[in-house]
Design an enzyme around this catalytic site. Structure first.
Site: not given
Lengths: 177, 177
Positions: A99, A110, A112-113, A141, A147
């Site tokens: 979500e 860095q 983290i994502g 974008k 992703y």
């Protein structure tokens, strides 16, 4: 392989994280220009995540900072989160729906994502989930590029799926007609 | 108020419905030109809907048939279903996600789809869910017109939300990198 910066850890969210996570939820909504749509209260958020009938799970990104008062205590703060829950696809079966995923702007780029997604993928494998679904605003974008690099596919563009929502007022009208 | 045709009832789905519902899932996927994407097996479907770790709930539309053998027995068959599960919105909180809604072609335009939605709305109210979400293929004008008549909003068009998916192969690569 992604290595997290010093002092940063990803862990499962707990009830005491709710206040900070709700703050991050609102930061993300503000970035999406949708802050006015956030109606969640802290009490409800705590209940829905950690009560008898949980609606979601949390991963949180915690940054420990060194003490600035000479007492030797470390202060930790949350700088990112992923909110997810199980979903079902009549194509593939067990799935996860992501979500929210958010890393505070000062801590971007860095890894983290990526680490949050890796943790989520590990949850998926553990739970025998073969699909992860999420939504993104089409103008975002930077997020979309990220992703797609992970292997995500835009199924609105590719397969023409559109998201629909029915909100509370309409739901109540339907239920009582 | 919509009345169901004679002999048609809507009820909660049970484990014995799984085989028929999976048949209807495949009918819907064929209509969507996506039948090859359906990888679910009956065993997994039963486990995921009625085992220890539930992934979805079912409403089914059942038509009682008249006896054709003179024995007085009525054969019932499933002519539609709704497959749904709980979801969470960081905007409104508790929500329901409608993964599939389907009425067999021969039984359309008799209020059965509306009745399935009404039943779902009652579940939403009972569970204090303030939002129902689902996806629809953008070329399916007949379905979209129906959804919009009951108060649904196309949030892909209205707010630019795009749906993304990550499938098993990419998930496993992420988890193990």
């Amino acid at each position: 392989m992604s290595i997290l910066p010093d002092g940063i850890a990803i862990r499962k969210g707990v009830i005491d994280d709710c206040e900070e996570v709700l703050r991050l939820v609102k930061e993300l909504a503000e970035y999406e220009n949708l802050l006015s749509q956030v109606r969640l209260t802290l009490d409800q958020f705590r209940e829905d995540g950690f009560g008898d009938n949980p609606y979601f799970q949390l991963l949180v990104v915690e940054k420990r900072s060194s003490s600035d008062s000479g007492t030797g205590e470390e202060k930790a703060k949350l700088i990112g989160h992923a909110l997810y829950f199980k979903k079902y696809s009549t194509f593939e079966g067990r799935s996860i729906y992501l979500e929210d995923i958010y890393v505070a702007p000062a801590f971007r780029k860095q890894g983290i994502g990526f680490a949050l997604f890796k943790n989520l993928a590990e949850v998926a494998v553990y739970e025998n989930c073969v699909r992860i679904d999420f939504c993104v605003l089409s103008w975002n974008k930077m997020a979309i590029d990220f992703y797609e690099r992970l292997g995500a596919v835009n199924i609105t563009k590719r397969e023409n799926w559109h998201c629909f929502g029915i909100l509370d007022e309409e739901i109540r009208k339907l239920a009582s007609c | 108020m919509s009345k169901l045709p004679n002999g048609v009832v809507i009820r909660k789905g049970v484990t014995d419905d799984c085989e028929e519902v999976l048949r209807l899932v495949k009918e819907l996927s064929e209509y969507e030109n996506m039948l090859p994407d359906v990888k679910l097996t009956l065993d997994q479907f039963r486990e995921d809907g009625f085992g220890d770790n539930l992934y979805f709930q079912l409403l089914v539309a059942e038509k009682c048939g008249s006896s054709d053998s003179g024995t007085g027995e009525e054969k019932a068959k499933l002519i539609g279903y709704a497959l749904y599960f709980k979801k969470y919105s960081t905007f409104e909180g508790r929500s329901i996600y409608l993964e599939n809604l389907y009425v067999a072609l021969a039984f359309r335009k008799q209020g059965i789809g509306f009745a399935l939605f009404k039943n779902l709305a009652k579940v939403a109210v009972s569970e204090k869910c303030a939002r129902i979400e689902f996806c629809c293929l953008s070329w399916n004008k007949m379905a979209i017109d129906f959804y919009e008549k009951i108060g649904a909003v196309d949030i892909t068009k209205q707010e630019n939300w795009h749906c993304f998916k990550i499938l098993d192969e990419e998930i496993r690569m992420l988890a193990s990198c």
